[in-house]
Design an enzyme around this catalytic site. Structure first.
Site, mmCIF file in Angstrom:
data_model
loop_
_atom_site.group_PDB
_atom_site.id
_atom_site.type_symbol
_atom_site.label_atom_id
_atom_site.label_comp_id
_atom_site.label_asym_id
_atom_site.label_seq_id
_atom_site.Cartn_x
_atom_site.Cartn_y
_atom_site.Cartn_z
ATOM 1 N N SER A 44 45.431 36.672 41.323
ATOM 2 C CA SER A 44 44.050 36.351 40.968
ATOM 3 C C SER A 44 43.608 37.106 39.719
ATOM 4 O O SER A 44 42.723 36.646 39.002
ATOM 5 C CB SER A 44 43.105 36.641 42.136
ATOM 6 O OG SER A 44 43.250 37.962 42.575
ATOM 7 N N GLU A 45 44.234 38.259 39.435
ATOM 8 C CA GLU A 45 43.842 39.001 38.228
ATOM 9 C C GLU A 45 45.015 39.802 37.679
ATOM 10 O O GLU A 45 45.832 40.343 38.438
ATOM 11 C CB GLU A 45 42.711 39.985 38.547
ATOM 12 C CG GLU A 45 41.526 39.886 37.638
ATOM 13 C CD GLU A 45 40.606 38.753 38.052
ATOM 14 O OE1 GLU A 45 39.950 38.185 37.149
ATOM 15 O OE2 GLU A 45 40.526 38.463 39.244
ATOM 16 N N THR A 46 45.105 39.856 36.346
ATOM 17 C CA THR A 46 45.952 40.815 35.648
ATOM 18 C C THR A 46 45.038 41.673 34.795
ATOM 19 O O THR A 46 44.190 41.145 34.062
ATOM 20 C CB THR A 46 47.007 40.120 34.776
ATOM 21 O OG1 THR A 46 47.914 39.385 35.624
ATOM 22 C CG2 THR A 46 47.811 41.135 33.979
#
Length: 271
Positions: A44-46
């Site tokens: 969902s996030e980097t």
């Protein structure tokens, strides 16, 4: 460059919400490259970090597989965990300069526990939202609006078993202009150690359902603090296969988000 995969808002692996954190750099990598890496990681996030002239202060940006976002709680917690836990930064707190202003994370009570100081986003009571009940497959008891839409449902079981129409949710827009981002919540069952059960659907930013979401609890914290009449509220974000525990405490116009983090992977980029 190295990167770490961290499960945030989790006391053990494969719970909470996974985020990749890239080793801090002196300057931002190319924006298209950051987006491509986030798409490749497919979490969902980097999170990407840059160093400053202070050892306890870093630039921080977040990318979903679909786009850059201007606030992300779990990847901020994961970034602090990498700096303090993996890289051995010997400070009590770190400050991140972000699109949402300075965000401070400090060591919490217990192993791999952290406290994040975020801006609260108090919601306003909203009228019926066309298409919301149909998209959710459940009739909201109340609808609130802030950065995201918030649907209060009749009970925790309805929240946990919800199977919404993701494409229909993606067509909904909050008064703040955020498309396809909807929180659902309800009081927890009496035998649950948490106060509130919630979930967060975010197809508008390329994430059909997010497992544990700090920014959503910046909205939920003031709503449920007022409702329960106390500053501290214990939430459980009931993603079907993972789930994350998030404790909030209101302090004026700020909300303290508390949670743990666990590193599951350390890797080296070859691109």
């Amino acid at each position: 460059m190295r990167q770490w995969t961290v499960d945030a808002f989790a006391a053990r692996p494969f719970m909470g919400n996974g985020a990749c954190v890239v080793e801090p750099q002196l300057e931002w990598p190319d924006e298209a490259w950051m987006q491509a890496l986030a798409r490749e990681n497919n979490l969902s996030e980097t999170a990407f970090l840059t160093r400053t002239d202070r050892p306890d202060r870093f630039g921080l940006r977040w990318f979903t597989p679909g786009r850059e976002v201007d606030l992300c709680g779990h990847a901020t917690l994961a970034s602090a965990h990498v700096l303090l836990g993996e890289l051995g930064l010997d400070v009590e707190a770190v400050t991140f300069d972000t699109a949402s202003g300075p965000l401070i994370v400090k060591r919490g009570q217990g192993k791999d526990a952290y406290e994040m100081d975020f801006p609260a986003d108090p919601p306003r009571r909203a009228g019926p939202v066309a298409g919301l009940a149909e998209a959710l497959g459940a009739e909201p008891v109340e609808v609130w609006a802030a950065r995201y839409l918030v649907a209060v449902l009749k009970d925790a079981e309805t929240v946990r078993t919800l199977t919404p129409d993701i494409a229909a949710l993606n067509a909904l827009v909050s008064p703040a202009g955020e498309q396809g981002e909807v929180i659902v919540c309800a009081p927890a069952d009496p035998d649950d150690p948490h106060d509130v059960v919630d979930r967060f659907f975010a197809p508008g930013c390329g994430v059909p359902e997010d497992p544990a979401t700090g920014s959503a609890h910046c909205i939920l914290a003031p709503l449920w603090t007022d409702r329960l009449g106390r500053a501290r509220v214990d939430f459980f974000q009931a993603f079907p296969t993972r789930g994350g525990a998030i404790t909030t405490e209101m302090r004026g116009d700020r909300v303290i988000l508390t949670g743990q983090a666990v590193t599951t992977v350390e890797s080296r980029l070859r691109v």
